[in-house]
Design a protein around this motif. Sequence first.
Motif, PDB file in Angstrom:
ATOM      1  N   PHE A 102      38.147  45.628  41.244  1.00 23.76           N
ATOM      2  CA  PHE A 102      38.321  46.869  42.017  1.00 23.76           C
ATOM      3  C   PHE A 102      39.275  46.622  43.196  1.00 23.76           C
ATOM      4  O   PHE A 102      39.025  47.047  44.317  1.00 23.76           O
ATOM      5  CB  PHE A 102      36.978  47.392  42.530  1.00 23.76           C
ATOM      6  N   LEU A 104      42.219  47.726  43.724  1.00 20.58           N
ATOM      7  CA  LEU A 104      43.177  48.774  44.045  1.00 20.58           C
ATOM      8  C   LEU A 104      42.444  50.097  44.183  1.00 20.58           C
ATOM      9  O   LEU A 104      41.392  50.305  43.584  1.00 20.58           O
ATOM     10  CB  LEU A 104      44.267  48.901  42.977  1.00 20.58           C
ATOM     11  N   GLN A 105      43.015  50.956  45.010  1.00 18.91           N
ATOM     12  CA  GLN A 105      42.518  52.335  45.069  1.00 18.91           C
ATOM     13  C   GLN A 105      43.677  53.277  44.752  1.00 18.91           C
ATOM     14  O   GLN A 105      43.863  53.647  43.599  1.00 18.91           O
ATOM     15  CB  GLN A 105      41.837  52.612  46.407  1.00 18.91           C
ATOM     16  N   GLY A 107      46.776  52.625  44.595  1.00 21.93           N
ATOM     17  CA  GLY A 107      47.708  51.940  43.709  1.00 21.93           C
ATOM     18  C   GLY A 107      49.113  51.762  44.242  1.00 21.93           C
ATOM     19  O   GLY A 107      49.929  51.100  43.602  1.00 21.93           O
TER      20      GLY A 107
END
Lengths: 162, 746
Positions: A102, A104-105, A107
């Motif tokens: 997890f 990245l959010q 991106g």
Amino acid sequence: MKVEPDQKVRINVKVNGVLHEAEVEPRKLLVDFLRDDLGLTGTKVGCDTTTCGACTILLDGRSVKSCTLLAVQAHGREITTIEGLSSDSKLSPVQEAFKDNFALQCGFCTAGMIVQATFLLSQKKDMTEEEIRDSIHGNICRCTGYQNIVNAIMDASRRMKA
Amino acid sequence: MSYSGKSVKRLYDDKFVTGRSTYVDDLKINALYAAFVRSNYAHAVIKRVHKEDALKMSGVVTVYTGEELNRVIKEGIGPWTTYIDPRPWKIPKWRFAQGEVKYAGEPVAVVLATDKYRARDAAEAITVDYEPVDAVVSMEEAKKDKVLVHKELGTNYGYKNDFVAGNPEKALESADHRKKVEIGNRRLIPSPMEPRGIVASYDGSNLSVWYSTQIPHFARAEFSRIFGIPQSRIRVVMPDVGGGFGSKAHIIPEELAVIASSMMLGKPVRWTATRTEEMMATNSRHNVFRGEIGFNNDGTLVAINGTLEVELGAYLTYTEGIQPTIIPLMIPGPYRVRDLKIESRAIYTNTIPITMYRGASRPEATFIIERLMSTVADELKLDDVTVRERNLVREDQMPYTNPFGLKYDTGDYLTLLREGVKILEYNSMKEWARKEREKGKRVGVGLAYYLEICGFGPWEYAETRVTEDGGVIVAIGGTPHGQGTETAIAQLVADELQVPIERVKVIWGDSDAIPAGTGTYGSRTVSIAGSAAVTASRQVLEKMRRVAARAMKADVEEIEYKNGEFVHKREGKKMRWEEVSRLGYSGKEPGLSASVTLEGDVTFPYGIHMAIVEVDEYGMARVKEYRAYDDIGRVINPALAEGQIHGGGTQAVGQALYELAVINENGQLAVTYADYYVPTAVESPKFKSYFAEKYHPSPYLTKTKGVGEAALIVGPAVIVRALEDATGGKFDFTPVIPEEILKKMK
């Protein structure tokens, strides 16, 4: 070499294994050459001042910020961008580790972050958490708080040794 | 099969890790590039714009100023009337600058050229004759109403409203102690990593806009109103969006100029903000609370009486009207204080317009009330936990109606406090820090509590479609842009329909593909868009039962659905999910889709966070660790929820210690990441995040409350408290910069 105003310069650059011959304005930034001329939009522009690292690429195997290099400076050299890190649609260990942790959010920093991590791991396999944090301090992420990114890089390091 | 409650991996990460993501600047559209000429003055009359030199340059198509653009930009940018009642407001008309500029950085002309280098060259070749007039760039000066930002308003006050509950004067008089306070947040810059961007294409009949936004449907409605085009002829598409944090929920004149240029030229036009432009497009926070509190010897806070001032900048943005109306309501927080008067004021200045930012009003309110709790603790020499214990709303008071009428839905605030103190190891860490300080280190531990209002209705749209081959498409009005809530919603739908999650695709952000929507903000997406998706899925399943019943010549009540099979209870006959899906498109049935607009209301998560801060000899503070214990209702995907705590917590580090948008008469001085300090991996803490196992559900179907903003809501108060513990100083304004720390270091 003397270049007249509005005159273009011929460059040869190998990008992700493909040789490109192109004519560019001397002032054209490398990142714009990659994104606008070659269509490699995986590399992002986040700040224009070499601070955020979204534009990080590998130039002859070393990580550089492509917003602060001119396209002509890449003449005769080899570039790897985020698009060149996975082959035959198989993800690299760093790419896999980012997904699994997890890391990245939104991106937007991810390409630069993965390229930077790939470079780091090519230099040194065993890094402490502090070393990793220090080595990615030129890549800003506004979403994740970095902990999962650091975890992903440590995880990738383990995967590469396995 | 159950996906909910598990840390299911994010569904659509491949494109991000391989460079195949598509943000607005990545779109391959043959378009003209826009570049802006900006005002050097905080306040000036525009005498003349010299376009001639620019127009002679190669690649330059045209240059527009407000005179031309505002023929197309018919209406001004206005407040978000879904959440803001415009009636008490004084609102200046805000279109593209015409005749006068109101802040340094305001666009005064747009250049359209064939590439971005030429567009920017030409913008530099344009000179503007200005006649500077008196400007007012500080809120303190603006309050005097001597220099007016908007003459036609007759005042710099955009909003004045007193929020009164009980009898604060009387409560102050009868309190054991009274204390004057001054608390606030200075201006910061939200800084999503992807700068704003827009591509507009008007083809003579229809307008298409690709837009880095959190609110495509509201943007469609606003463009419709502003340009006078029916919504049916506008399509707004939100491609991948590189973060928003509330700052991509407002519209700026640059974006209107891009659309107007496309309409006037009949050509696609694009603009992507540089980082400097992004930093000037969105500023946030800046509010000050000054007043007096009354409290008793046992630590109970009995009265709050004061003035809240919120800066607006030069214009009223789409979102900033929220702050002066929500902050007062949330100042009581999770505490029982019932006698309050908050005189809320919003003030125009000749500065970059201010917008909401992650937490929007709740970080401001929480910082105020938590600073007040700490003030009471310090005055009475009580510890922070004890003071909060004595003030928290009790479980037997739930649901509790706060003094301003907000109804707190569910929770057990006191139990969470006590559990949190244990789980976060507050007492032992506090003792550890004390010993470290004895050894000469400047290290401290602090905590704060928060109650958050989130969810925010009024409704959300969702549609569930089952395709001919049994696939599931969920179209949501929510607009995930990094949170990963699309994965959480896929988990909910896969559970509801009892199908493998691989079959489920979640789509959003295209106003032609999704008929209606509100968006992602206010920690609402899993609760409201998720509940809408579950409701639509239930309705689709009901349709499928009817199809199966007809096929098996049964009454619908005789059909039971379980794990991909429709079973005729009496006869034992079965039909597979895929068979029923195909029958749904046989020409005899209406197809398999259901859509809903689901009403929703606010809900109230809460929690306790703790930080460990260390300060060096130069006053540089670092947050070493950040720990959180939250009751956010049911947790659908723990890893995604933790990610929100990490990200919000890191923004809290920035707000508490580093991030400051310095403004003077010459404009904003923070225009790059070299002079505006966003935390890197080095300044970011180690996180530990826990969620209450015995959670208190929201009224939403999903039972979720929300977590997107929690850590930025409470984090600044947490970090400042730890900083006080480390240094022995007292700090009531964020960010606490090294110079201020150094002055108070003991």
